[in-house]
Design an enzyme around this catalytic site. Structure first.
Site, PDB file in Angstrom:
ATOM      1  N   CYS A 342       0.872  -1.226  -0.066  1.00  0.00           N
ATOM      2  CA  CYS A 342      -0.104  -0.279  -0.099  1.00  0.00           C
ATOM      3  C   CYS A 342       0.996   1.168   0.003  1.00  0.00           C
ATOM      4  O   CYS A 342       0.909   1.910   1.138  1.00  0.00           O
ATOM      5  CB  CYS A 342      -0.980   0.042   1.213  1.00  0.00           C
ATOM      6  SG  CYS A 342      -1.929  -1.548   1.225  1.00  0.00           S
ATOM      7  N   TYR A 371      21.925  -6.550  -2.685  1.00  0.00           N
ATOM      8  CA  TYR A 371      21.138  -5.686  -1.911  1.00  0.00           C
ATOM      9  C   TYR A 371      19.726  -5.819  -2.387  1.00  0.00           C
ATOM     10  O   TYR A 371      18.934  -4.883  -2.567  1.00  0.00           O
ATOM     11  CB  TYR A 371      21.381  -4.200  -2.430  1.00  0.00           C
ATOM     12  CG  TYR A 371      23.051  -3.960  -2.037  1.00  0.00           C
ATOM     13  CD1 TYR A 371      23.383  -3.987  -0.558  1.00  0.00           C
ATOM     14  CD2 TYR A 371      23.891  -3.602  -3.033  1.00  0.00           C
ATOM     15  CE1 TYR A 371      24.763  -3.760  -0.461  1.00  0.00           C
ATOM     16  CE2 TYR A 371      25.220  -3.613  -2.782  1.00  0.00           C
ATOM     17  CZ  TYR A 371      25.813  -3.591  -1.409  1.00  0.00           C
ATOM     18  OH  TYR A 371      26.950  -3.302  -1.162  1.00  0.00           O
TER      19      TYR A 371
HETATM   20  N1  LLP Z   1      32.861  -1.595   1.764  1.00  0.00           N
HETATM   21  C1  LLP Z   1      32.137  -0.991   2.465  1.00  0.00           C
HETATM   22  C2  LLP Z   1      32.745   0.049   3.665  1.00  0.00           C
HETATM   23  C3  LLP Z   1      30.846  -0.448   2.206  1.00  0.00           C
HETATM   24  O1  LLP Z   1      30.146   0.463   2.913  1.00  0.00           O
HETATM   25  C4  LLP Z   1      30.313  -1.075   0.960  1.00  0.00           C
HETATM   26  C5  LLP Z   1      28.992  -0.837   0.424  1.00  0.00           C
HETATM   27  C6  LLP Z   1      31.168  -1.960   0.335  1.00  0.00           C
HETATM   28  C7  LLP Z   1      32.505  -2.451   0.737  1.00  0.00           C
HETATM   29  C8  LLP Z   1      30.636  -2.988  -0.947  1.00  0.00           C
HETATM   30  O2  LLP Z   1      30.305  -2.129  -1.900  1.00  0.00           O
HETATM   31  P1  LLP Z   1      29.914  -2.599  -3.376  1.00  0.00           P
HETATM   32  O3  LLP Z   1      31.271  -3.462  -3.701  1.00  0.00           O
HETATM   33  O4  LLP Z   1      28.689  -3.745  -3.117  1.00  0.00           O
HETATM   34  O5  LLP Z   1      29.524  -1.687  -4.153  1.00  0.00           O
HETATM   35  N2  LLP Z   1      22.110  -0.724  -1.012  1.00  0.00           N
HETATM   36  C9  LLP Z   1      22.826   0.139  -2.145  1.00  0.00           C
HETATM   37  C10 LLP Z   1      24.096  -0.175  -1.844  1.00  0.00           C
HETATM   38  C11 LLP Z   1      25.077   0.258  -0.683  1.00  0.00           C
HETATM   39  C12 LLP Z   1      26.346   0.178  -0.437  1.00  0.00           C
HETATM   40  C13 LLP Z   1      26.800   0.089   0.971  1.00  0.00           C
HETATM   41  N3  LLP Z   1      28.080  -0.054   1.015  1.00  0.00           N
HETATM   42  C14 LLP Z   1      22.316  -0.312  -3.489  1.00  0.00           C
HETATM   43  O6  LLP Z   1      21.230  -1.227  -3.440  1.00  0.00           O
HETATM   44  O7  LLP Z   1      22.794  -0.178  -4.615  1.00  0.00           O
END
Ligand code: LLP
Length: 424
Positions: A342, A371
């Site tokens: 909703c 995610y």
């Molecule tokens: N290291 C740290 C300290 C982080 O904060 C993150 C992600 C990663 C590594 C991994 O990042 P990646 O390789 O996945 O880009 N919810 C959002 C993404 C948030 C990312 C948070 N930090 C989305 O759905 O796009």
């Protein structure tokens, strides 16, 4: 590259029909491909063959125990941000000596748990956090291994909600004050400085900002050396983007080449924290068409997955490709694909050109491995979806669909409220 492909008009994950899984486990269901996960991990490992970094899988991207265990079995470490992630990672078989602990708000209790587990290091994000780590380590009579996460003030050119390395973001310690922070850390008897850390954002398609940030960090390392502080680990975070639609994301090879070139002359050990690049395109969310309707202006496809299952479109206006699980020749129309929740923000796509599917037909929301489930919730008291891991011809339910009982676990109606459920 992933292993979701059509064979004779049916969408498969590796050698298993998506339709079979949906029929047997029900929908909505997350489906992950083990072969894709392994392939992505190896691609990073191979790209960095010269520096042989410790690859700390960023558990927040997909926290399912089976996924963590798969990476652990390949030699990965973990990047965690909470006591819950520490618990999961260790339970799933991660060696705690390969766990790095990031995050701006670690509690004293979480710090104590991580110290008791003997993790590789804390990536501290403020001087006050360093002081709490010192206090907890002192109480435990041990030395805590710390790195400082610096904020290099670099614009990563990504969605503002997932950019983390600019001054306006809450993350890290401003690189201009980092030498002072290291001096504070050095003055503490129960802290051992082991490294330096950065993470400038997520879904980065260009490597240039990471390179620029890394150069600033290397400059800082030189300054620290002059201060008599040696840096053993350099943790460059995660952030490598993937293709959701038509983004030309840098390849692991380009990423590695740029990093290794920039790091020439640095003799310590490299740490990576990849999340999305490992799991994003290794997962889909399969959902069933409940109803179709149109109002003269728009056509709607109402499906049984909602923003509680996959929040990325609602939250970031993120694009996820939508494929029919059974190919059809029926005419294509622009449609809004929406969930049952909703909220007008409960959508997966607006005006997406798609065939009109039958009631009961299945769609696949692609690139949902990162995610996706990990950001899911029980909003509208919806039971969270099942998760399945496909490995070749087999599939395993790696998380059962939640039960109604699980929805109210821990809740209590006080005796002063008389209802039929607690009154006789
Ligand atoms: N290291 C740290 C300290 C982080 O904060 C993150 C992600 C990663 C590594 C991994 O990042 P990646 O390789 O996945 O880009 N919810 C959002 C993404 C948030 C990312 C948070 N930090 C989305 O759905 O796009």
């Amino acid at each position: 590259m992933n292993f979701f492909t059509y064979k004779k008009g049916d969408l498969y994950c590796e050698d298993v029909k998506v339709r079979t899984i949906a029929e047997e486990t029900g929908t909505p269901v997350y489906i992950y491909s083990a072969k894709t996960l392994r392939r992505h991990y190896r691609a990073i490992e191979r790209a960095f063959v010269r520096t042989k970094p410790l690859i700390c899988y960023s558990v927040k991207a997909n926290s399912n125990s089976a996924v963590i265990a798969l990476f652990a079995s390949m030699g990965a470490g973990a990047d965690i941000v909470s006591g819950g992630e520490l618990f999961r990672a260790v339970k799933a078989g991660m060696n705690s000596k390969t766990i790095v602990y990031s995050g701006v708000g670690k509690t004293a209790e979480e710090i104590a748990e991580a110290l008791a587990r003997n993790i590789l290091m804390f990536n501290a994000e403020s001087i006050e956090e360093l002081e709490v780590i010192e206090a907890v380590a002192a109480l435990m009579g041990i030395k805590a291994p710390v790195s400082i996460r610096v904020n290099p003030d670099i614009n990563p050119h990504t969605h503002p909600y997932i950019s983390t390395g600019m001054k306006k973001n809450k993350f890290g310690i401003d690189i201009r004050y980092a030498r002072e922070a290291y001096a504070v850390a050095r003055s503490k008897r129960h802290l051992q400085i082991v490294g330096i850390d950065m993470h400038i954002g997520s879904q980065l398609t260009s490597i240039a900002p990471i390179k620029d940030a890394l150069k600033r960090v290397l400059g800082l390392i030189n300054g620290l050396r002059r201060d008599g502080i040696e840096i053993r680990f350099i943790d460059i975070g995660g952030g490598l983007g993937i293709t959701y639609k038509d983004e030309r994301a840098a390849s692991p090879d380009d990423y590695a080449a740029a990093i290794e070139q920039t790091l020439q002359g640095f003799s310590g050990n490299l740490i990576l924290e990849p999340g999305r690049v490992l799991v994003g395109n290794a997962g889909i969310l399969a959902s069933k068409v409940l109803y179709r309707k149109e109002n003269g202006m728009k056509k709607f496809m109402i499906v049984d997955a909602g923003m509680n299952d996959l929040i990325r479109p609602s939250f970031y206006d993120a694009y996820h490709e939508i494929l029919p699980v059974k190919k059809t020749r029926s005419k294509r129309f622009k449609q809004d694909v929406v969930g049952p929740i909703c909220e007008s923000g409960d959508f997966f796509a607006h005006g997406r050109e798609l065939p009109v599917l039958e009631q009961g037909g299945l769609i696949a929301l692609m690139s949902a491995g990162a995610y996706g489930f990990s950001m899911s919730s029980n909003y509208n008291s919806r039971r969270r979806a099942a998760e399945v891991l496909v490995d070749g011809r087999e599939y395993h339910v790696v998380r059962a669909r939640e039960t109604n009982e699980a929805l109210i676990r821990g809740e209590k109606i006080p005796p002063s409220i008389k209802t039929r459920s607690n009154h006789g």
